[in-house]
Design an enzyme around this catalytic site. Structure first.
Site, PDB file in Angstrom:
ATOM      1  N   GLU A 104       5.453  -3.592  12.615  1.00 19.89           N
ATOM      2  CA  GLU A 104       3.941  -1.961  12.284  1.00 19.89           C
ATOM      3  C   GLU A 104       2.723  -2.890  11.375  1.00 19.89           C
ATOM      4  O   GLU A 104       2.906  -3.798  10.278  1.00 19.89           O
ATOM      5  CB  GLU A 104       4.213  -1.113  12.112  1.00 19.89           C
ATOM      6  CG  GLU A 104       3.754  -0.092  11.598  1.00 19.89           C
ATOM      7  CD  GLU A 104       2.344  -0.300   9.921  1.00 19.89           C
ATOM      8  OE1 GLU A 104       1.171  -0.641  10.068  1.00 19.89           O
ATOM      9  OE2 GLU A 104       2.916   0.039   9.422  1.00 19.89           O
ATOM     10  N   THR A 114      -1.737  -8.559  10.748  1.00 14.22           N
ATOM     11  CA  THR A 114      -1.606  -9.917  12.512  1.00 14.22           C
ATOM     12  C   THR A 114      -0.709 -10.925  11.648  1.00 14.22           C
ATOM     13  O   THR A 114      -0.004 -10.789  13.052  1.00 14.22           O
ATOM     14  CB  THR A 114      -2.262  -8.554  13.467  1.00 14.22           C
ATOM     15  OG1 THR A 114      -1.996  -6.927  13.150  1.00 14.22           O
ATOM     16  CG2 THR A 114      -1.803  -9.466  14.345  1.00 14.22           C
ATOM     17  N   GLU A 126       8.241   3.175  14.087  1.00 16.22           N
ATOM     18  CA  GLU A 126       9.557   4.147  13.316  1.00 16.22           C
ATOM     19  C   GLU A 126       9.716   4.983  13.256  1.00 16.22           C
ATOM     20  O   GLU A 126       8.350   5.676  13.339  1.00 16.22           O
ATOM     21  CB  GLU A 126       8.937   3.248  11.168  1.00 16.22           C
ATOM     22  CG  GLU A 126       8.905   1.466  11.916  1.00 16.22           C
ATOM     23  CD  GLU A 126       8.310   1.018  10.744  1.00 16.22           C
ATOM     24  OE1 GLU A 126       9.290   0.034  10.809  1.00 16.22           O
ATOM     25  OE2 GLU A 126       7.559   1.601  10.266  1.00 16.22           O
ATOM     26  N   ASN A 181       1.111  -1.248  -0.069  1.00 11.80           N
ATOM     27  CA  ASN A 181      -0.114   0.118  -0.254  1.00 11.80           C
ATOM     28  C   ASN A 181       0.933   1.143  -0.219  1.00 11.80           C
ATOM     29  O   ASN A 181      -0.086   2.327  -0.509  1.00 11.80           O
ATOM     30  CB  ASN A 181      -1.287  -0.208   1.369  1.00 11.80           C
ATOM     31  CG  ASN A 181      -0.433  -0.241   2.271  1.00 11.80           C
ATOM     32  OD1 ASN A 181       0.979  -0.079   2.636  1.00 11.80           O
ATOM     33  ND2 ASN A 181      -0.826   0.112   3.460  1.00 11.80           N
ATOM     34  N   CYS A 203      -3.124   1.573   6.567  1.00 10.64           N
ATOM     35  CA  CYS A 203      -3.176   0.477   8.558  1.00 10.64           C
ATOM     36  C   CYS A 203      -4.531   1.593   8.953  1.00 10.64           C
ATOM     37  O   CYS A 203      -4.519   1.251  10.432  1.00 10.64           O
ATOM     38  CB  CYS A 203      -1.585  -0.270   8.898  1.00 10.64           C
ATOM     39  SG  CYS A 203      -1.592  -1.804   7.844  1.00 10.64           S
TER      40      CYS A 203
END
Length: 535
Positions: free
Chosen positions: A306, A286, A515, A205, A340
């Site tokens: 992440e 996940t 991050e 994405n 996300c």
């Protein structure tokens, strides 16, 4: 995974595409250096009318290992999500290629870690400069393989490049400590040292930004990397490899091994179990993150992840409704809802519920335009593939069958199988799939609530916690809710929250580590305590 305020500022011209052809194929013959010729300009003109001016050097199809462009025994097709056409055939790397890339990175690590922080900083800055110089071409690659509107792709490239700039500066700010102990003849030193080879696994994405956010920090710290890009969007990672090579990043420091969906599982496992890899950095679902964690646990590797989110977007009675609607549009429909940190559940207080739903629907109809990402005026491109569309359809069908009201949208768009109408649902309840599963598409479900306590309870009733948003003009309420939301990032009266200077990451099952920001480089460093005696 998200872009930032640059999306608002990027004003890239839009181009009208022509049919794409499968003209980009991996190089044949023996293994060659990074100077291996890229597809000709004539090929690129046939590849896509809108990409006719693109630098041929950036469109690579081989893997990039040890400073060389290497073909693989097999190839796999990369498709344009807007029309299904084959963009090109890319090297399909397997376990042997993954092991070779790790070995190349391992061999390069001993020399790269010894390079001065100032020189690493300079090389990252050169890479950043090249990204800026090639930003239009890089954006076109993103739109072609990802489908997002060119304006958004331009914003991603700028955001992506900023991570290289940021970490080029952070490379010179890796400081240790001197600790004075109770013993007079001893001194304690704390050193920060690069962890080693990093396996980087990135999603489709944000095919450029998710790489530089990790790789910029890793290289600044003195680590080397092996990148496995998503099978849907490998061209961006390979274009970055070309620019890294041009910038003078030494051979073996940045390696890219694309692979097909069929080989993704085995390649991911190989990277997570290789004894030469002490660190894994992953962005994705996940479910996949848990699998990689299991593999990494056997050799106790350091991981940063992440993972998925289920972001609540709360609008309280005290909110400025027009401001909340604008934030909702920005948060929900960027990249057609495929981020996300997209708002997944809209919780609206009873007093302003009807007004918000009405204005939200009107704004969607007025400002959201579905189309090919290269076309002028497009704000909503295709979803990445038909499986993604099917999930949105499933969530809409489930909600309507359980009593939700379809306000606008609700079906596939007439443009093609990967396009879906921006959709708004009201009268949504917590037992519906869209309330407890991440949709990852252009669906905005609205849940009505009565009290602040009820909203916070609904928002926190999930095992993930990446981002959360809320709108309120009550200062006391803002403090309470911001502290109570169980997420790693909170947007208060703001729908776009990402910035290179700020830490990005989640809590609960949304991930480990952070991050970006000054904290991002710590993920790639180990602390070493040195006791200096006999003084």
């Amino acid at each position: 995974m998200a872009t930032c305020f640059w999306l608002r500022r990027s004003m890239a011209p839009r181009l009208r595409p022509q049919p794409l052809g499968g003209l980009l194929c991996p190089s044949a013959g023996s293994l060659g250096p990074a100077s291996r010729p890229a597809p000709s300009l004539a090929q690129l003109r046939r590849y896509a009318g809108g990409l006719a001016g693109l630098s041929a050097a950036l469109l690579r199809t081989d893997s990039f290992v040890g400073g060389h462009w290497l073909p693989a025994a097999a190839t796999f097709p990369v498709h344009d999500p807007a029309n299904g056409a084959v963009l090109g055939m890319v090297a399909d790397c397997g376990v042997p290629e993954a092991r070779s890339a790790v070995r190349a990175a391992y061999e390069a690590f001993s020399s790269w870690r010894a390079v001065s922080a100032k020189e690493r900083s300079s090389l990252l800055r050169k890479w950043y400069d090249l990204m800026i110089q090639n930003k239009d071409d890089l954006a076109k690659i993103i739109t072609a393989e990802n489908g997002k509107p060119l304006k958004e792709a331009q914003g991603e490239v700028l955001y992506s490049a900023l991570f290289l700039e940021w970490f080029s500066e952070e490379a010179r700010r890796i400081y240790g400590d001197i600790i004075y102990t109770s013993a007079k003849d001893k001194r304690a030193l704390v050193l920060k040292q690069p962890i080693g080879v990093v396996a980087v696994i990135t999603p489709w994405n944000f095919p450029s930004a998710m790489i530089t956010r990790k790789v910029g920090a890793a290289l600044a710290a003195g680590c080397t990397v092996v990148v496995k890009p998503a099978e849907d969007t490998p061209f961006s990672a390979l274009a970055l490899a070309e620019l890294a090579n041009q910038a003078g990043i030494p051979p073996g420091v940045y390696n890219v091994i694309p692979c097909s969906r069929k080989k993704t599982k085995e390649v991911g496992e190989a990277l997570c179990t290789d004894p030469l890899v002490p660190k894994i950095s992953f962005t994705g679902s996940t479910a996949t993150g848990k699998i990689l964690l299991h593999h990494a646990a056997n050799s106790v590797k350091k991981v940063s992840m992440e993972l998925g989110g289920l972001a609540p977007f709360i609008v309280f009675d005290s909110a400025n409704v027009d401001q909340a609607v604008a934030g909702a549009l920005a948060s929900k429909f960027r990249n057609s809802g495929q981020t996300c940190v997209c708002a997944n559940r809209f919780l609206v207080q009873r007093g302003i519920h009807d007004s918000f739903v009405k204005k939200f629907a009107e704004a969607m109809k007025k400002t959201l335009h579905v189309g090919n990402g290269f076309e002028e005026g497009t704000t909503q491109g295709p979803l990445i593939n038909e499986k993604a569309v099917e999930k949105v359809e499933k969530h809409v069908s489930d909600a309507v069958s359980k009593g939700a009201t379809l306000v606008t949208g609700g079906k596939r768009h007439q443009l093609g199988k990967n396009f879906f109408e921006p959709t708004l649902l009201s009268n949504v309840s917590q037992d519906m799939l869209c309330s407890h599963e991440e949709t990852f598409g252009p669906l905005a479900p609205v849940i009505k609530f009565n009290t602040e306590e009820e909203a916070v309870t609904i928002a926190n009733a999930t095992d993930v916690g990446l981002a959360g948003y809320f709108y309120s003009q009550d200062p006391a309420q803002i403090w309470r809710v911001a502290e109570q939301l169980e997420v790693g990032m909170v947007g208060v009266n703001e729908g776009l929250i990402s910035s290179v200077e700020c830490p990005f990451g989640g809590v609960k099952q949304s991930g480990l580590g952070r991050e970006g920001s000054k904290y991002g480089i710590d993920e790639y460093l180990e602390l070493k305590y040195v006791c200096f005696g006999g003084l």
